[in-house]
Design a protein around this motif. Structure first.
Motif, PDB file in Angstrom:
ATOM      1  N   THR A 102      11.690   1.109   8.710  1.00  0.00           N
ATOM      2  CA  THR A 102      10.805   1.600   7.660  1.00  0.00           C
ATOM      3  C   THR A 102       9.374   1.563   8.164  1.00  0.00           C
ATOM      4  O   THR A 102       8.922   0.547   8.685  1.00  0.00           O
ATOM      5  N   HIS A 103       8.682   2.679   8.017  1.00  0.00           N
ATOM      6  CA  HIS A 103       7.280   2.794   8.409  1.00  0.00           C
ATOM      7  C   HIS A 103       6.461   3.079   7.153  1.00  0.00           C
ATOM      8  O   HIS A 103       6.726   4.054   6.450  1.00  0.00           O
ATOM      9  N   ALA A 104       5.455   2.254   6.888  1.00  0.00           N
ATOM     10  CA  ALA A 104       4.609   2.413   5.702  1.00  0.00           C
ATOM     11  C   ALA A 104       3.239   2.954   6.103  1.00  0.00           C
ATOM     12  O   ALA A 104       2.617   2.465   7.054  1.00  0.00           O
ATOM     13  N   THR A 120      -0.525   7.477  15.061  1.00  0.00           N
ATOM     14  CA  THR A 120       0.311   6.280  15.106  1.00  0.00           C
ATOM     15  C   THR A 120      -0.369   5.056  14.508  1.00  0.00           C
ATOM     16  O   THR A 120       0.312   4.138  14.048  1.00  0.00           O
ATOM     17  N   THR A 121      -1.687   5.047  14.460  1.00  0.00           N
ATOM     18  CA  THR A 121      -2.407   3.885  13.927  1.00  0.00           C
ATOM     19  C   THR A 121      -2.384   3.830  12.405  1.00  0.00           C
ATOM     20  O   THR A 121      -2.758   2.814  11.824  1.00  0.00           O
ATOM     21  N   LYS A 122      -1.943   4.889  11.748  1.00  0.00           N
ATOM     22  CA  LYS A 122      -1.894   4.925  10.282  1.00  0.00           C
ATOM     23  C   LYS A 122      -0.575   4.401   9.720  1.00  0.00           C
ATOM     24  O   LYS A 122      -0.381   4.371   8.516  1.00  0.00           O
ATOM     25  N   TRP A 123       0.335   3.982  10.600  1.00  0.00           N
ATOM     26  CA  TRP A 123       1.651   3.515  10.175  1.00  0.00           C
ATOM     27  C   TRP A 123       1.839   2.045  10.513  1.00  0.00           C
ATOM     28  O   TRP A 123       1.317   1.546  11.505  1.00  0.00           O
ATOM     29  N   ASP A 124       2.595   1.345   9.641  1.00  0.00           N
ATOM     30  CA  ASP A 124       2.933  -0.049   9.887  1.00  0.00           C
ATOM     31  C   ASP A 124       4.444  -0.212   9.765  1.00  0.00           C
ATOM     32  O   ASP A 124       4.981   0.037   8.676  1.00  0.00           O
ATOM     33  N   PRO A 125       5.162  -0.560  10.837  1.00  0.00           N
ATOM     34  CA  PRO A 125       4.624  -0.890  12.149  1.00  0.00           C
ATOM     35  C   PRO A 125       4.069   0.355  12.828  1.00  0.00           C
ATOM     36  O   PRO A 125       4.421   1.491  12.481  1.00  0.00           O
ATOM     37  N   GLN A 126       3.172   0.122  13.785  1.00  0.00           N
ATOM     38  CA  GLN A 126       2.490   1.222  14.444  1.00  0.00           C
ATOM     39  C   GLN A 126       3.495   2.137  15.125  1.00  0.00           C
ATOM     40  O   GLN A 126       4.400   1.683  15.817  1.00  0.00           O
ATOM     41  N   ILE A 169       5.018   6.165   1.614  1.00  0.00           N
ATOM     42  CA  ILE A 169       3.611   6.504   1.373  1.00  0.00           C
ATOM     43  C   ILE A 169       3.342   6.208  -0.101  1.00  0.00           C
ATOM     44  O   ILE A 169       3.618   7.029  -0.975  1.00  0.00           O
ATOM     45  N   THR A 170       2.826   5.015  -0.375  1.00  0.00           N
ATOM     46  CA  THR A 170       2.640   4.595  -1.767  1.00  0.00           C
ATOM     47  C   THR A 170       1.246   4.044  -2.055  1.00  0.00           C
ATOM     48  O   THR A 170       0.998   3.594  -3.173  1.00  0.00           O
TER      49      THR A 170
END
Length: 82
Positions: A23-25, A36-42, A53-54
């Motif tokens: 899962t990528h948030a 890639t820096t806008k997602w966690d995990p990167q 995306i919440t």
């Protein structure tokens, strides 16, 4: 024969783990899906992953073709040519 079966089982299990879904948030704000820096995990979510995306007011620009297993989205906007 027993040893081959054990090795084959271990190999198949490792392949399942390597292809496991993650899962990528989205971390919030505006930006390109491919950043890639806008997602966690990167890292950008892939075809086997869930994209979440919440964060209120987030605005994601689809700047590439995207394929994910599932998308969870609320209080956000997706822009792009789709």
């Amino acid at each position: 024969m027993k040893q081959i079966t054990i090795w084959l089982g271990a190999f198949l299990l490792s392949m399942h783990i390597l292809s496991a879904q993650s899962t990528h948030a989205w971390t919030g704000g505006s930006g390109d899906w491919s950043d890639t820096t806008k997602w966690d995990p990167q890292g950008v979510p892939g075809a086997n992953d869930t994209a979440v995306i919440t964060k209120a007011g987030s605005r994601v620009n689809l700047d590439a073709d995207v394929s994910v297993d599932s998308l969870e989205m609320e209080r956000a906007q997706i822009d792009g040519d789709f």
